[in-house]
Write an enzyme that holds these catalytic residues in place. Structure first.
Site, mmCIF file in Angstrom:
data_model
loop_
_atom_site.group_PDB
_atom_site.id
_atom_site.type_symbol
_atom_site.label_atom_id
_atom_site.label_comp_id
_atom_site.label_asym_id
_atom_site.label_seq_id
_atom_site.Cartn_x
_atom_site.Cartn_y
_atom_site.Cartn_z
ATOM 1 N N GLU A 166 0.869 -1.127 -0.149
ATOM 2 C CA GLU A 166 0.078 0.108 0.041
ATOM 3 C C GLU A 166 0.797 1.431 0.029
ATOM 4 O O GLU A 166 1.899 1.148 0.690
ATOM 5 C CB GLU A 166 -0.720 0.114 1.413
ATOM 6 C CG GLU A 166 -1.830 -0.678 1.187
ATOM 7 C CD GLU A 166 -2.600 -0.548 2.899
ATOM 8 O OE1 GLU A 166 -3.535 -1.193 3.247
ATOM 9 O OE2 GLU A 166 -2.046 0.460 3.559
ATOM 10 N N LEU A 222 5.032 6.080 19.584
ATOM 11 C CA LEU A 222 4.946 5.720 21.250
ATOM 12 C C LEU A 222 3.730 5.312 21.763
ATOM 13 O O LEU A 222 3.666 4.125 22.528
ATOM 14 C CB LEU A 222 5.458 7.241 21.878
ATOM 15 C CG LEU A 222 6.108 6.820 23.168
ATOM 16 C CD1 LEU A 222 7.620 6.311 22.956
ATOM 17 C CD2 LEU A 222 6.252 8.383 23.887
ATOM 18 N N CYS A 235 3.410 8.383 1.581
ATOM 19 C CA CYS A 235 3.512 7.284 2.691
ATOM 20 C C CYS A 235 3.821 5.869 1.857
ATOM 21 O O CYS A 235 2.843 5.418 1.230
ATOM 22 C CB CYS A 235 2.226 7.528 3.295
ATOM 23 S SG CYS A 235 2.086 6.181 4.638
ATOM 24 N N CYS A 277 -4.144 2.586 8.372
ATOM 25 C CA CYS A 277 -2.977 1.375 8.053
ATOM 26 C C CYS A 277 -3.484 0.183 7.703
ATOM 27 O O CYS A 277 -4.236 -0.443 8.637
ATOM 28 C CB CYS A 277 -2.248 1.539 9.456
ATOM 29 S SG CYS A 277 -0.816 0.349 9.563
ATOM 30 N N GLY A 286 4.123 -2.135 7.747
ATOM 31 C CA GLY A 286 5.356 -2.926 7.720
ATOM 32 C C GLY A 286 6.180 -2.103 8.954
ATOM 33 O O GLY A 286 5.967 -0.855 9.247
ATOM 34 N N GLU A 287 7.095 -2.692 9.428
ATOM 35 C CA GLU A 287 8.160 -1.996 10.455
ATOM 36 C C GLU A 287 9.429 -1.974 9.789
ATOM 37 O O GLU A 287 10.271 -2.895 9.514
ATOM 38 C CB GLU A 287 8.291 -3.074 11.679
ATOM 39 C CG GLU A 287 9.486 -2.494 12.580
ATOM 40 C CD GLU A 287 9.470 -1.131 12.879
ATOM 41 O OE1 GLU A 287 8.386 -0.214 13.441
ATOM 42 O OE2 GLU A 287 10.422 -0.365 12.706
ATOM 43 N N CYS A 307 2.809 -7.176 8.709
ATOM 44 C CA CYS A 307 3.780 -6.739 9.872
ATOM 45 C C CYS A 307 3.734 -7.816 10.900
ATOM 46 O O CYS A 307 2.681 -8.393 11.017
ATOM 47 C CB CYS A 307 3.242 -5.302 10.275
ATOM 48 S SG CYS A 307 4.421 -4.819 11.489
ATOM 49 N N CYS A 361 0.680 -4.711 16.784
ATOM 50 C CA CYS A 361 0.052 -3.672 17.641
ATOM 51 C C CYS A 361 -1.664 -3.821 17.677
ATOM 52 O O CYS A 361 -2.172 -4.071 16.619
ATOM 53 C CB CYS A 361 0.450 -2.463 17.150
ATOM 54 S SG CYS A 361 2.301 -2.044 17.043
ATOM 55 N N CYS A 413 -3.788 -1.562 15.079
ATOM 56 C CA CYS A 413 -3.341 -1.599 13.906
ATOM 57 C C CYS A 413 -3.927 -2.632 12.790
ATOM 58 O O CYS A 413 -3.657 -3.963 13.243
ATOM 59 C CB CYS A 413 -1.724 -1.601 13.711
ATOM 60 S SG CYS A 413 -1.229 -1.626 11.973
ATOM 61 N N ASN A 417 -7.730 5.753 13.750
ATOM 62 C CA ASN A 417 -8.708 5.356 12.894
ATOM 63 C C ASN A 417 -9.260 3.956 12.950
ATOM 64 O O ASN A 417 -8.211 2.974 13.059
ATOM 65 C CB ASN A 417 -7.916 5.156 11.342
ATOM 66 C CG ASN A 417 -7.858 6.238 10.334
ATOM 67 O OD1 ASN A 417 -9.101 6.740 10.188
ATOM 68 N ND2 ASN A 417 -6.794 6.899 9.829
HETATM 69 N N1 SAH Z 1 5.874 0.167 11.924
HETATM 70 C C1 SAH Z 1 6.091 1.597 11.938
HETATM 71 C C2 SAH Z 1 5.127 2.358 10.546
HETATM 72 C C3 SAH Z 1 3.957 1.641 10.151
HETATM 73 S S1 SAH Z 1 2.579 2.404 11.041
HETATM 74 C C4 SAH Z 1 5.352 2.433 13.221
HETATM 75 O O1 SAH Z 1 5.013 1.762 14.023
HETATM 76 O O2 SAH Z 1 5.828 3.526 13.196
HETATM 77 C C5 SAH Z 1 2.599 4.432 10.727
HETATM 78 C C6 SAH Z 1 1.916 4.954 11.986
HETATM 79 O O3 SAH Z 1 0.453 4.707 12.044
HETATM 80 C C7 SAH Z 1 2.141 4.685 13.212
HETATM 81 O O4 SAH Z 1 2.334 5.554 14.139
HETATM 82 C C8 SAH Z 1 1.268 3.415 13.919
HETATM 83 O O5 SAH Z 1 1.117 3.441 15.217
HETATM 84 C C9 SAH Z 1 -0.064 4.481 13.336
HETATM 85 N N2 SAH Z 1 -1.360 3.480 13.178
HETATM 86 C C10 SAH Z 1 -1.293 2.204 13.242
HETATM 87 N N3 SAH Z 1 -2.693 1.954 13.288
HETATM 88 C C11 SAH Z 1 -3.251 3.033 13.151
HETATM 89 C C12 SAH Z 1 -4.838 3.442 13.292
HETATM 90 N N4 SAH Z 1 -5.782 2.226 13.102
HETATM 91 N N5 SAH Z 1 -5.088 4.550 13.633
HETATM 92 C C13 SAH Z 1 -4.263 5.371 13.625
HETATM 93 N N6 SAH Z 1 -2.932 5.411 13.432
HETATM 94 C C14 SAH Z 1 -2.507 4.140 13.466
#
Ligand code: SAH
Length: 352
Positions: free
Chosen positions: A91, A220, A104, A338, A166-167, A111, A115, A118, A295
């Protein structure tokens, strides 16, 4: 570095001759220009290459095909879902602003970080993207912009953020090679590329030691280990004090301020206590805090807070001396969270 195939972007930019055996050196130089500096969607548009050469590149230009394209915000937000020949999904989201065009991008299909809030994490890990698959998201966007610019925004990608699937720091070798190509081959400013991580501590330290001044964003979302452990499984491996020490090392080594990402979840991380602890961390790191609202994703029970809760949180951050901005998220109506477009793609194919 070759990855999961031998399309043009999966070859090292210095080894493109493999794609054009028997052709003189200047032809591969021309091809390199088309791939990285003036990307085009179709080989037919590579006007200074002879027909036979363009023919050889046909079907081997992009490492993926476009599966879904969506646009929102009057065409200023565009989202792409790409599919690789082995079925992995990628994506990318393009966002046009007045002085920036931000892309982006994804660093992995799926991933492994899991989390809880996500959508990508809920789906699990498919595989790493190779350097070509990562950088081709940027050149594809440039090629698409050339054909169909966003009115009032720069006609090239000016900023890249690794905030798609992804990370990135869990895919370090390919991340590094993709950064090299963006900065040294496409000639993007390192400062306009931001790597976002959930806290892969050794990766943060390695990135700090690279020669580029790329930006670092730390997702964070919780300001103590007790809460962070419940949202981000990786926190058990790299707890907050180690993460903060690595972030400090990054700041001190590169001179670049990091940013802290904070996705607000109702009743979870929007409390006065979290605001106070977050402000303390940000002051220690001299970091800027970007706050957004969750989101909602299909599989999570977390909710976005109401407007008053957001205002209250932002006021508390300010009172505690933090530097923070609340941002509205783009592309609400096109599955912008995401990983969500990927879910839509799977639904359309009847696989969820
Ligand atoms: N793995 C990396 C990059 C991908 S996620 C990271 O964690 O930073 C990119 C951003 O989207 C991160 O800050 C993540 O916490 C946030 N994110 C993931 N799911 C989300 C959601 N449902 N709503 C809002 N932000 C989200």
């Amino acid at each position: 570095m070759t990855g999961h195939g031998t399309t043009a972007y999966q070859l090292d930019p210095d080894h493109l001759a493999e794609l054009l055996p028997g052709e003189p050196r200047y032809r591969t130089d021309q091809l390199r220009e088309w791939l990285y500096r003036h990307p085009v969607l179709e080989p037919e548009e590579m006007t200074n290459l002879p027909g036979a050469v363009r023919e050889r590149i046909r079907g081997r230009l992009w490492p993926f095909t476009l599966e879904i394209e969506q646009s929102a915000d009057d065409g200023r937000t565009r989202k792409w879902l790409f599919r690789t020949p082995d079925g992995a999904s990628i994506e990318a989201v393009l966002m046009g602003y007045r002085k920036r065009t931000t892309l982006c991008i994804s660093s992995q299909a799926g991933c492994a970080m899991a989390c809880t809030f996500c959508a990508t994490g809920q789906f699990g890990f498919e595989r790493h993207l190779d350097a070509g698959e990562i950088v081709a998201q940027v050149t594809y966007a440039n090629a698409a912009l050339r054909r169909n610019p966003i009115p009032g925004s720069p006609e090239r990608v000016t900023n890249v953020v690794f905030m798609g699937m992804g990370e990135p720091l869990a895919n370090y070798t390919y991340l590094r090679d993709s950064l090299h190509r963006m900065i040294d081959v496409i000639d993007m400013a390192a400062r306009s590329v931001t790597v976002s991580t959930v806290g892969v501590v050794p990766g943060i330290r390695k990135l700090a030691d690279e020669p580029w001044q790329v930006g670092l964003a730390i997702s964070l979302h919780a300001a103590d280990d007790e809460l962070r452990d419940t949202l981000i499984p990786l926190n058990k491996r790299y707890p907050l004090d180690e993460l903060i020490a690595a972030a400090r090392y990054f700041f001190e080594t590169t001179g670049r301020r990091i940013s802290i990402e904070w996705t607000m979840m109702d009743g979870v991380n929007d409390t006065p206590e979290q605001a106070k602890k977050l402000a303390e961390i940000s002051r220690r790191l001299r970091a800027h805090i970007n706050v957004i609202s969750l989101n909602p994703t299909p599989l999570t029970s977390h909710r976005r807070p109401g407007r008053l809760a957001i205002q209250d949180f932002m006021t508390r951050l300010e009172e505690h001396g933090a530097n923070a901005t609340y941002r509205e998220t783009r592309g609400q109506d096109i599955d912008a969270a995401c990983g969500q477009l990927r879910i839509r793609g799977a639904e359309q194919k009847g696989t969820t």
